[in-house]
Design an enzyme around this catalytic site. Structure first.
Site, PDB file in Angstrom:
ATOM      1  N   HIS A 168      25.815   3.257   3.312  1.00  0.00           N
ATOM      2  CA  HIS A 168      26.988   2.364   3.222  1.00  0.00           C
ATOM      3  C   HIS A 168      27.372   2.149   1.758  1.00  0.00           C
ATOM      4  O   HIS A 168      28.539   2.256   1.385  1.00  0.00           O
ATOM      5  CB  HIS A 168      26.684   0.993   3.844  1.00  0.00           C
ATOM      6  CG  HIS A 168      26.469   1.044   5.320  1.00  0.00           C
ATOM      7  ND1 HIS A 168      27.446   1.417   6.207  1.00  0.00           N
ATOM      8  CD2 HIS A 168      25.382   0.750   6.075  1.00  0.00           C
ATOM      9  CE1 HIS A 168      26.977   1.361   7.437  1.00  0.00           C
ATOM     10  NE2 HIS A 168      25.715   0.961   7.392  1.00  0.00           N
TER      11      HIS A 168
ATOM     12  N   LYS B 161      15.775   5.369  -2.146  1.00  0.00           N
ATOM     13  CA  LYS B 161      16.124   4.063  -1.566  1.00  0.00           C
ATOM     14  C   LYS B 161      14.860   3.254  -1.255  1.00  0.00           C
ATOM     15  O   LYS B 161      14.775   2.062  -1.572  1.00  0.00           O
ATOM     16  CB  LYS B 161      16.956   4.236  -0.286  1.00  0.00           C
ATOM     17  CG  LYS B 161      17.460   2.906   0.240  1.00  0.00           C
ATOM     18  CD  LYS B 161      18.089   3.012   1.604  1.00  0.00           C
ATOM     19  CE  LYS B 161      17.098   2.624   2.674  1.00  0.00           C
ATOM     20  NZ  LYS B 161      17.641   2.573   4.022  1.00  0.00           N
TER      21      LYS B 161
ATOM     22  N   ASP C 195      24.472  11.956  -7.362  1.00  0.00           N
ATOM     23  CA  ASP C 195      23.576  11.800  -6.208  1.00  0.00           C
ATOM     24  C   ASP C 195      23.097  10.337  -6.113  1.00  0.00           C
ATOM     25  O   ASP C 195      23.423   9.508  -6.965  1.00  0.00           O
ATOM     26  CB  ASP C 195      22.394  12.779  -6.277  1.00  0.00           C
ATOM     27  CG  ASP C 195      21.518  12.560  -7.502  1.00  0.00           C
ATOM     28  OD1 ASP C 195      21.519  11.437  -8.050  1.00  0.00           O
ATOM     29  OD2 ASP C 195      20.820  13.499  -7.924  1.00  0.00           O
TER      30      ASP C 195
ATOM     31  N   ASN D 270      17.900   6.078   8.815  1.00  0.00           N
ATOM     32  CA  ASN D 270      18.754   6.582   9.910  1.00  0.00           C
ATOM     33  C   ASN D 270      18.754   5.746  11.186  1.00  0.00           C
ATOM     34  O   ASN D 270      18.878   6.288  12.284  1.00  0.00           O
ATOM     35  CB  ASN D 270      18.372   8.019  10.302  1.00  0.00           C
ATOM     36  CG  ASN D 270      18.502   8.962   9.148  1.00  0.00           C
ATOM     37  OD1 ASN D 270      17.524   9.235   8.453  1.00  0.00           O
ATOM     38  ND2 ASN D 270      19.697   9.427   8.894  1.00  0.00           N
TER      39      ASN D 270
END
Ligand code: SF4
Length: 239
Positions: free
Chosen positions: A149, A129, A165, A41
């Site tokens: 992105h 990730k 997902d 974030n």
């Protein structure tokens, strides 16, 4: 257009538009884990600044474990969500030390991709990730890390189903990218580079052109390959 050709065209067009990424350099696995947690974030500038502060303040990650969460959060305030990230970093490193007897992820070298992902995902605060980044950037394993992105752009391009997902997207996009490579029986090094180039190319595209809002379809190099084109604000005027 078949998948193999589409994968090849996208990679070629992205490299042409944004330049080929710098050559791949493997990172130390626990550094990569910490850096990726910090990147959640926020942008690269802020997360890298916070990582540099940690490296400057702690001789090694053992030294960080001797520091309380509140102090760590103060050091990484640049990265945002500092309390949460400090807690996650500390918990993950502590758990690695408990399992391995030292803060090292070298053991993943001998595990399969599935087991390595399982090991990393079982650490508190480590999501898909972060696990994929450690495997790709530190061990050169062919796993596509999917950030917001990539998730957005891949959906718009029709490379992944809208309902899947992030974890499923990692699998689908890894397979999609490797199809391009199967043209010439690539070496492990080449396979890893394909994933790496695709990952960075799509992120760059998401940042500069296929943004969350105000997307620039009118100047997009992937226009002809895209299912979502012109659903944003800008239509291509000359074809
Ligand atoms: S044509 Fe538009 S929606 Fe499609 S990839 Fe390009 S910017 Fe994104």
């Amino acid at each position: 257009m078949n998948t193999k050709l589409k994968a090849r065209s996208i990679l070629k067009l992205l490299n042409k538009a944004y330049g080929r990424p710098k050559p791949f350099r493997r990172s130390e696995p626990t550094d990569e884990l910490v850096r990726t947690v910090l990147s959640q974030n926020t942008n690269d500038r802020n997360s890298l600044a916070a990582f540099a502060v940690l490296k400057k303040n702690f001789q090694d990650w053992d030294a960080l474990l001797k520091t309380n969460t509140h102090q760590i959060a103060r050091l990484i305030k640049h990265a945002g969500l500092a309390d949460i990230k400090a807690k996650r970093i500390r918990a993950a490193l502590k758990e690695i030390k408990r399992r391995e007897g030292r803060i090292s992820l070298r053991r993943l070298k001998s595990l399969s991709i599935e087991n390595s992902l399982g090991y990393l995902r079982s650490l508190n605060g480590v999501g898909p990730k972060t696990a994929a980044c450690v495997l790709l950037f530190s061990f050169g394993r062919p796993v596509m890390p999917v950030d917001t992105h990539i998730f957005r752009v891949a959906k718009r391009l029709g490379l992944i189903d809208k309902k899947i997902d992030i974890e499923e997207a990692q699998e689908v996009l890894t397979d999609f990218t490797l199809r391009r490579g199967r043209l010439r029986r690539p070496s492990p090094e080449k396979t890893m580079n394909l994933i790496y180039e695709f990952h960075l190319g799509i992120i760059e595209h998401g940042r500069r052109t296929c943004k969350a809002h105000n997307l620039l379809c009118g100047t997009c190099v992937l226009y002809d390959l895209c299912r979502f084109k012109d659903k944003g604000h800008y239509k291509r005027t000359t074809r």
